[in-house]
Design an enzyme around this catalytic site. Structure first.
Site, PDB file in Angstrom:
ATOM      1  N   ASP A 178       0.753  -1.184  -0.077  1.00 51.89           N
ATOM      2  CA  ASP A 178       0.046   0.144   0.027  1.00 51.89           C
ATOM      3  C   ASP A 178       0.839   1.306   0.056  1.00 51.89           C
ATOM      4  O   ASP A 178       2.163   1.082   0.068  1.00 51.89           O
ATOM      5  CB  ASP A 178      -0.815   0.058   1.143  1.00 51.89           C
ATOM      6  CG  ASP A 178      -0.322  -0.426   2.454  1.00 51.89           C
ATOM      7  OD1 ASP A 178       1.033  -0.503   2.574  1.00 51.89           O
ATOM      8  OD2 ASP A 178      -0.989  -0.717   3.349  1.00 51.89           O
ATOM      9  N   ASN A 216      -7.724  -3.383  14.366  1.00 55.54           N
ATOM     10  CA  ASN A 216      -9.106  -3.748  13.759  1.00 55.54           C
ATOM     11  C   ASN A 216      -9.407  -4.594  12.954  1.00 55.54           C
ATOM     12  O   ASN A 216     -10.296  -4.814  12.198  1.00 55.54           O
ATOM     13  CB  ASN A 216      -9.658  -2.158  13.451  1.00 55.54           C
ATOM     14  CG  ASN A 216      -9.033  -1.593  12.231  1.00 55.54           C
ATOM     15  OD1 ASN A 216      -8.130  -2.448  11.713  1.00 55.54           O
ATOM     16  ND2 ASN A 216      -9.431  -0.502  11.836  1.00 55.54           N
ATOM     17  N   HIS A 259      -7.519  -4.875  10.086  1.00 59.31           N
ATOM     18  CA  HIS A 259      -7.088  -4.452   8.644  1.00 59.31           C
ATOM     19  C   HIS A 259      -5.852  -5.030   8.352  1.00 59.31           C
ATOM     20  O   HIS A 259      -5.087  -5.275   9.177  1.00 59.31           O
ATOM     21  CB  HIS A 259      -7.085  -2.907   8.552  1.00 59.31           C
ATOM     22  CG  HIS A 259      -5.947  -2.148   9.077  1.00 59.31           C
ATOM     23  ND1 HIS A 259      -5.832  -1.434  10.126  1.00 59.31           N
ATOM     24  CD2 HIS A 259      -4.714  -2.123   8.567  1.00 59.31           C
ATOM     25  CE1 HIS A 259      -4.629  -0.725  10.333  1.00 59.31           C
ATOM     26  NE2 HIS A 259      -3.962  -1.375   9.552  1.00 59.31           N
ATOM     27  N   GLU A 288      -9.629  -1.711   5.441  1.00 53.90           N
ATOM     28  CA  GLU A 288     -10.591  -1.640   6.530  1.00 53.90           C
ATOM     29  C   GLU A 288     -11.332  -2.628   6.669  1.00 53.90           C
ATOM     30  O   GLU A 288     -12.079  -3.100   5.777  1.00 53.90           O
ATOM     31  CB  GLU A 288     -10.832  -0.142   6.843  1.00 53.90           C
ATOM     32  CG  GLU A 288      -9.983   1.039   6.639  1.00 53.90           C
ATOM     33  CD  GLU A 288      -8.860   1.218   7.985  1.00 53.90           C
ATOM     34  OE1 GLU A 288      -9.191   0.301   8.961  1.00 53.90           O
ATOM     35  OE2 GLU A 288      -8.343   2.081   8.239  1.00 53.90           O
TER      36      GLU A 288
HETATM   37  C1  GLP Z   1      -0.366   0.192   8.788  1.00 56.83           C
HETATM   38  C2  GLP Z   1       0.026  -0.773   7.490  1.00 56.83           C
HETATM   39  C3  GLP Z   1      -0.190  -2.189   7.494  1.00 56.83           C
HETATM   40  C4  GLP Z   1       0.505  -2.727   8.726  1.00 56.83           C
HETATM   41  C5  GLP Z   1      -0.282  -2.195   9.996  1.00 56.83           C
HETATM   42  C6  GLP Z   1       0.204  -2.540  11.404  1.00 56.83           C
HETATM   43  O1  GLP Z   1      -1.859   0.420   8.773  1.00 56.83           O
HETATM   44  N1  GLP Z   1      -0.719  -0.249   6.138  1.00 56.83           N
HETATM   45  O2  GLP Z   1       0.446  -2.900   6.486  1.00 56.83           O
HETATM   46  O3  GLP Z   1       0.189  -4.305   8.908  1.00 56.83           O
HETATM   47  O4  GLP Z   1       0.073  -0.680  10.058  1.00 56.83           O
HETATM   48  O5  GLP Z   1       1.429  -1.921  11.763  1.00 56.83           O
HETATM   49  P1  GLP Z   1       2.261  -2.445  12.808  1.00 56.83           P
HETATM   50  O6  GLP Z   1       2.939  -3.650  12.461  1.00 56.83           O
HETATM   51  O7  GLP Z   1       3.152  -1.286  13.009  1.00 56.83           O
HETATM   52  O8  GLP Z   1       1.391  -2.686  13.941  1.00 56.83           O
END
Ligand code: GLP
Length: 265
Positions: free
Chosen positions: A74, A143, A145, A150
Protein backbone atom coordinates in the site's frame (compact mmCIF):
# COMPACT_ATOMS: atom_id res chain seq x y z
CA UNK A 1 -8.48 -18.17 -5.19
CA UNK A 2 -8.12 -21.78 -6.26
CA UNK A 3 -10.27 -24.76 -5.39
CA UNK A 4 -7.43 -26.30 -3.38
CA UNK A 5 -8.25 -27.22 0.19
CA UNK A 6 -7.30 -24.32 2.44
CA UNK A 7 -4.30 -25.06 4.62
CA UNK A 8 -3.86 -22.55 7.39
CA UNK A 9 -0.88 -23.21 9.60
CA UNK A 10 -0.81 -21.31 12.85
CA UNK A 11 2.42 -21.13 14.79
CA UNK A 12 2.59 -19.52 18.20
CA UNK A 13 6.17 -18.82 19.23
CA UNK A 14 7.72 -17.17 22.24
CA UNK A 15 8.55 -13.64 21.23
CA UNK A 16 9.11 -11.23 18.33
CA UNK A 17 12.63 -12.58 17.71
CA UNK A 18 11.24 -16.09 17.32
CA UNK A 19 8.60 -14.78 14.91
CA UNK A 20 11.39 -13.09 12.96
CA UNK A 21 13.45 -16.27 12.73
CA UNK A 22 10.47 -18.33 11.61
CA UNK A 23 9.35 -15.86 8.96
CA UNK A 24 12.94 -15.40 7.76
CA UNK A 25 13.09 -19.19 7.34
CA UNK A 26 9.90 -19.15 5.25
CA UNK A 27 11.24 -16.34 3.06
CA UNK A 28 14.66 -17.97 2.71
CA UNK A 29 13.02 -21.22 1.64
CA UNK A 30 11.08 -19.50 -1.15
CA UNK A 31 14.14 -17.59 -2.34
CA UNK A 32 16.27 -20.73 -2.09
CA UNK A 33 13.95 -22.39 -4.58
CA UNK A 34 13.62 -19.32 -6.76
CA UNK A 35 16.32 -16.63 -6.45
CA UNK A 36 14.20 -14.25 -8.54
CA UNK A 37 11.15 -14.71 -6.31
CA UNK A 38 8.57 -11.95 -5.96
CA UNK A 39 8.05 -11.04 -2.30
CA UNK A 40 5.17 -8.91 -1.07
CA UNK A 41 6.48 -6.91 1.89
CA UNK A 42 4.60 -4.70 4.34
CA UNK A 43 5.67 -1.69 6.32
CA UNK A 44 4.74 -1.29 9.98
CA UNK A 45 6.76 -2.11 13.07
CA UNK A 46 5.85 -5.80 13.28
CA UNK A 47 8.03 -7.01 10.37
CA UNK A 48 11.09 -4.98 11.41
CA UNK A 49 12.70 -7.81 13.43
CA UNK A 50 12.16 -10.09 10.42
CA UNK A 51 13.92 -7.61 8.16
CA UNK A 52 16.78 -7.34 10.66
CA UNK A 53 17.06 -11.14 10.83
CA UNK A 54 17.12 -11.38 7.03
CA UNK A 55 19.74 -8.60 6.86
CA UNK A 56 21.89 -10.54 9.31
CA UNK A 57 21.70 -13.62 7.11
CA UNK A 58 22.56 -11.56 4.03
CA UNK A 59 25.53 -9.98 5.84
CA UNK A 60 26.71 -13.44 6.90
CA UNK A 61 26.59 -14.63 3.32
CA UNK A 62 23.93 -17.21 4.16
CA UNK A 63 21.31 -15.59 1.97
CA UNK A 64 21.36 -13.63 -1.29
CA UNK A 65 18.29 -11.51 -2.01
CA UNK A 66 19.82 -9.52 -4.87
CA UNK A 67 17.58 -11.13 -7.47
CA UNK A 68 14.36 -10.77 -5.54
CA UNK A 69 11.56 -8.42 -6.59
CA UNK A 70 9.53 -6.64 -3.94
CA UNK A 71 5.93 -5.53 -4.18
CA UNK A 72 4.47 -3.22 -1.55
CA UNK A 73 1.06 -3.63 0.03
CA UNK A 74 0.00 0.00 0.00
CA UNK A 75 0.91 3.68 -0.16
CA UNK A 76 -0.52 6.88 1.24
CA UNK A 77 -2.36 9.08 -1.24
CA UNK A 78 -0.46 12.30 -1.87
CA UNK A 79 3.02 11.15 -0.91
CA UNK A 80 5.66 10.83 -3.63
CA UNK A 81 8.11 7.92 -3.66
CA UNK A 82 10.90 9.88 -1.99
CA UNK A 83 8.86 11.44 0.80
CA UNK A 84 10.41 9.86 3.91
CA UNK A 85 6.91 9.03 5.21
CA UNK A 86 5.94 7.26 1.99
CA UNK A 87 5.89 3.49 2.24
CA UNK A 88 8.11 3.24 -0.84
CA UNK A 89 10.78 5.23 1.01
CA UNK A 90 10.15 3.37 4.26
CA UNK A 91 10.58 -0.07 2.71
CA UNK A 92 13.84 0.99 1.04
CA UNK A 93 15.17 2.29 4.36
CA UNK A 94 13.96 -0.53 6.61
CA UNK A 95 14.14 -3.51 4.31
CA UNK A 96 15.30 -3.55 0.74
CA UNK A 97 18.55 -1.56 0.98
CA UNK A 98 19.77 -3.43 4.08
CA UNK A 99 18.81 -6.64 2.29
CA UNK A 100 20.80 -5.83 -0.84
CA UNK A 101 17.73 -5.58 -3.05
CA UNK A 102 18.19 -2.93 -5.78
CA UNK A 103 15.83 0.07 -5.67
CA UNK A 104 14.56 -0.71 -9.15
CA UNK A 105 13.37 -4.10 -7.91
CA UNK A 106 10.83 -2.40 -5.63
CA UNK A 107 7.30 -1.79 -6.87
CA UNK A 108 4.71 0.23 -4.98
CA UNK A 109 1.41 1.90 -5.80
CA UNK A 110 1.79 5.49 -7.07
CA UNK A 111 0.02 7.33 -4.27
CA UNK A 112 1.03 10.66 -5.79
CA UNK A 113 -0.75 9.98 -9.10
CA UNK A 114 -3.32 12.47 -10.36
CA UNK A 115 -5.44 9.59 -11.62
CA UNK A 116 -5.59 7.13 -8.74
CA UNK A 117 -7.93 4.67 -10.47
CA UNK A 118 -5.46 4.40 -13.27
CA UNK A 119 -2.57 4.02 -10.82
CA UNK A 120 -4.46 1.15 -9.16
CA UNK A 121 -4.87 -0.59 -12.50
CA UNK A 122 -1.24 0.02 -13.42
CA UNK A 123 -0.12 -1.51 -10.11
CA UNK A 124 -2.22 -4.63 -10.67
CA UNK A 125 -0.84 -4.92 -14.21
CA UNK A 126 2.73 -4.55 -12.95
CA UNK A 127 2.21 -7.35 -10.39
CA UNK A 128 0.80 -9.55 -13.14
CA UNK A 129 3.76 -8.72 -15.38
CA UNK A 130 6.07 -9.97 -12.63
CA UNK A 131 4.20 -13.26 -12.70
CA UNK A 132 2.37 -12.67 -9.42
CA UNK A 133 3.67 -12.77 -5.87
CA UNK A 134 5.38 -15.89 -4.52
CA UNK A 135 5.17 -14.98 -0.84
CA UNK A 136 3.08 -12.16 0.57
CA UNK A 137 3.91 -11.10 4.11
CA UNK A 138 1.26 -9.05 5.90
CA UNK A 139 0.86 -7.47 9.29
CA UNK A 140 -2.51 -6.84 10.89
CA UNK A 141 -4.09 -3.73 12.32
CA UNK A 142 -5.79 -3.74 15.73
CA UNK A 143 -9.13 -3.55 13.95
CA UNK A 144 -8.31 -6.48 11.65
CA UNK A 145 -7.19 -4.39 8.72
CA UNK A 146 -4.66 -5.87 6.38
CA UNK A 147 -2.59 -3.60 4.13
CA UNK A 148 -5.05 -0.66 4.22
CA UNK A 149 -8.18 -2.76 3.81
CA UNK A 150 -10.34 -1.57 6.64
CA UNK A 151 -13.26 -3.57 8.08
CA UNK A 152 -16.08 -3.42 5.55
CA UNK A 153 -13.86 -3.87 2.51
CA UNK A 154 -15.33 -6.55 0.22
CA UNK A 155 -12.95 -9.50 0.16
CA UNK A 156 -13.06 -9.66 -3.63
CA UNK A 157 -11.69 -6.14 -4.11
CA UNK A 158 -8.45 -5.59 -5.97
CA UNK A 159 -6.18 -2.54 -5.64
CA UNK A 160 -8.25 0.52 -4.81
CA UNK A 161 -8.35 3.84 -2.99
CA UNK A 162 -9.19 3.29 0.67
CA UNK A 163 -10.38 5.79 3.24
CA UNK A 164 -8.52 5.20 6.48
CA UNK A 165 -10.42 4.72 9.70
CA UNK A 166 -9.83 6.99 12.66
CA UNK A 167 -8.33 4.05 14.55
CA UNK A 168 -5.82 3.32 11.80
CA UNK A 169 -4.89 6.98 11.48
CA UNK A 170 -4.40 7.20 15.24
CA UNK A 171 -2.19 4.08 15.21
CA UNK A 172 -0.03 5.53 12.46
CA UNK A 173 0.10 9.08 13.83
CA UNK A 174 3.51 8.42 15.36
CA UNK A 175 5.06 8.63 11.88
CA UNK A 176 3.55 12.02 11.07
CA UNK A 177 3.97 15.51 12.46
CA UNK A 178 1.33 18.16 12.96
CA UNK A 179 0.10 17.73 9.38
CA UNK A 180 -1.41 14.43 10.45
CA UNK A 181 -1.85 11.09 8.73
CA UNK A 182 -3.24 11.19 5.20
CA UNK A 183 -6.90 10.23 5.02
CA UNK A 184 -6.60 7.93 2.03
CA UNK A 185 -4.30 5.24 0.69
CA UNK A 186 -3.90 3.21 -2.45
CA UNK A 187 -3.89 -0.39 -1.29
CA UNK A 188 -3.77 -3.89 -2.64
CA UNK A 189 -7.24 -5.29 -2.10
CA UNK A 190 -7.91 -8.46 -0.13
CA UNK A 191 -8.22 -10.35 -3.41
CA UNK A 192 -4.86 -9.01 -4.61
CA UNK A 193 -3.15 -10.10 -1.39
CA UNK A 194 -4.88 -13.48 -1.48
CA UNK A 195 -3.69 -14.11 -5.04
CA UNK A 196 -0.15 -14.57 -3.75
CA UNK A 197 0.95 -18.19 -3.88
CA UNK A 198 1.82 -18.17 -0.18
CA UNK A 199 0.37 -15.80 2.41
CA UNK A 200 2.11 -15.20 5.76
CA UNK A 201 0.48 -13.09 8.46
CA UNK A 202 2.61 -11.91 11.37
CA UNK A 203 1.57 -10.29 14.62
CA UNK A 204 3.23 -9.60 17.93
CA UNK A 205 2.07 -8.09 21.18
CA UNK A 206 -1.01 -8.17 23.32
CA UNK A 207 -2.91 -5.41 21.50
CA UNK A 208 -3.11 -7.56 18.35
CA UNK A 209 -4.63 -10.60 20.11
CA UNK A 210 -8.32 -9.82 19.40
CA UNK A 211 -7.62 -9.09 15.74
CA UNK A 212 -5.54 -12.26 15.37
CA UNK A 213 -8.32 -14.35 16.96
CA UNK A 214 -10.90 -12.78 14.63
CA UNK A 215 -8.70 -13.41 11.59
CA UNK A 216 -7.96 -17.04 12.46
CA UNK A 217 -11.05 -18.26 14.31
CA UNK A 218 -13.77 -15.76 13.38
CA UNK A 219 -16.13 -15.77 10.41
CA UNK A 220 -14.63 -15.03 7.02
CA UNK A 221 -16.28 -11.75 6.13
CA UNK A 222 -15.46 -8.20 5.20
CA UNK A 223 -15.73 -7.35 8.90
CA UNK A 224 -12.20 -8.72 9.27
CA UNK A 225 -10.25 -8.45 6.00
CA UNK A 226 -7.33 -10.37 7.54
CA UNK A 227 -9.57 -13.46 7.64
CA UNK A 228 -8.52 -14.03 4.01
CA UNK A 229 -5.89 -16.32 5.53
CA UNK A 230 -8.62 -18.87 6.28
CA UNK A 231 -9.53 -19.35 2.62
CA UNK A 232 -6.05 -19.29 1.20
CA UNK A 233 -4.61 -22.61 -0.04
CA UNK A 234 -1.18 -21.96 1.51
CA UNK A 235 -1.38 -19.57 4.43
CA UNK A 236 0.66 -19.24 7.60
CA UNK A 237 0.00 -17.22 10.72
CA UNK A 238 3.09 -16.72 12.85
CA UNK A 239 2.50 -14.90 16.12
CA UNK A 240 4.15 -14.50 19.48
CA UNK A 241 2.43 -15.81 22.58
CA UNK A 242 0.95 -12.41 23.39
CA UNK A 243 -0.68 -11.89 20.00
CA UNK A 244 -1.76 -15.55 20.01
CA UNK A 245 -3.22 -15.61 23.50
CA UNK A 246 -6.86 -15.71 22.36
CA UNK A 247 -6.43 -18.43 19.75
CA UNK A 248 -8.27 -21.71 20.17
CA UNK A 249 -6.65 -24.87 21.45
CA UNK A 250 -3.53 -26.43 20.02
CA UNK A 251 -3.78 -29.13 17.40
CA UNK A 252 -0.93 -31.42 16.50
CA UNK A 253 0.53 -33.46 13.71
CA UNK A 254 -0.57 -31.49 10.69
CA UNK A 255 1.26 -28.29 11.49
CA UNK A 256 -1.79 -26.42 12.76
CA UNK A 257 -1.77 -24.57 16.05
CA UNK A 258 1.76 -25.58 16.88
CA UNK A 259 3.72 -24.22 19.77
CA UNK A 260 2.63 -23.18 23.20
CA UNK A 261 4.44 -19.90 23.12
CA UNK A 262 7.16 -20.87 25.51
CA UNK A 263 9.66 -22.76 23.42
CA UNK A 264 11.47 -19.94 21.70
CA UNK A 265 10.31 -20.99 18.25
C1 GLP B 1 -0.41 -0.02 8.68
C2 GLP B 1 -0.03 -0.74 7.39
C3 GLP B 1 -0.25 -2.22 7.50
C4 GLP B 1 0.34 -2.75 8.79
C5 GLP B 1 -0.34 -2.09 9.96
C6 GLP B 1 0.15 -2.60 11.30
O1 GLP B 1 -1.75 0.32 8.73
N1 GLP B 1 -0.75 -0.25 6.25
O2 GLP B 1 0.34 -2.87 6.37
O3 GLP B 1 0.18 -4.15 8.85
O4 GLP B 1 -0.07 -0.70 9.87
O5 GLP B 1 1.34 -1.97 11.65
P1 GLP B 1 2.24 -2.38 12.87
O6 GLP B 1 3.01 -3.60 12.41
O7 GLP B 1 3.14 -1.22 13.09
O8 GLP B 1 1.36 -2.66 14.01
Amino acid sequence: MSTAVPALRVEIVADPDAVARRVADLIAAVVGQRPTAVLGLPTGSTPLPTYRELARRVADGALDLGGVRVVLCDEYVGLGPDDPRAYRATIRRDATRPLGIPDDHVLGPAGEAADLERAAGDFEAAIAALGGVDLQLVGIGRNGHVAFNEPGTPLDRRTHVATLSDATRADNARFFDAGGVPTRALTQGPATLAAARRLVLVATGDTKAPAVAAAVDGPVSSDCPAAIVQRHPDAWVVVDRHAGRLLGGAAGGDGRRTGAGTGGG
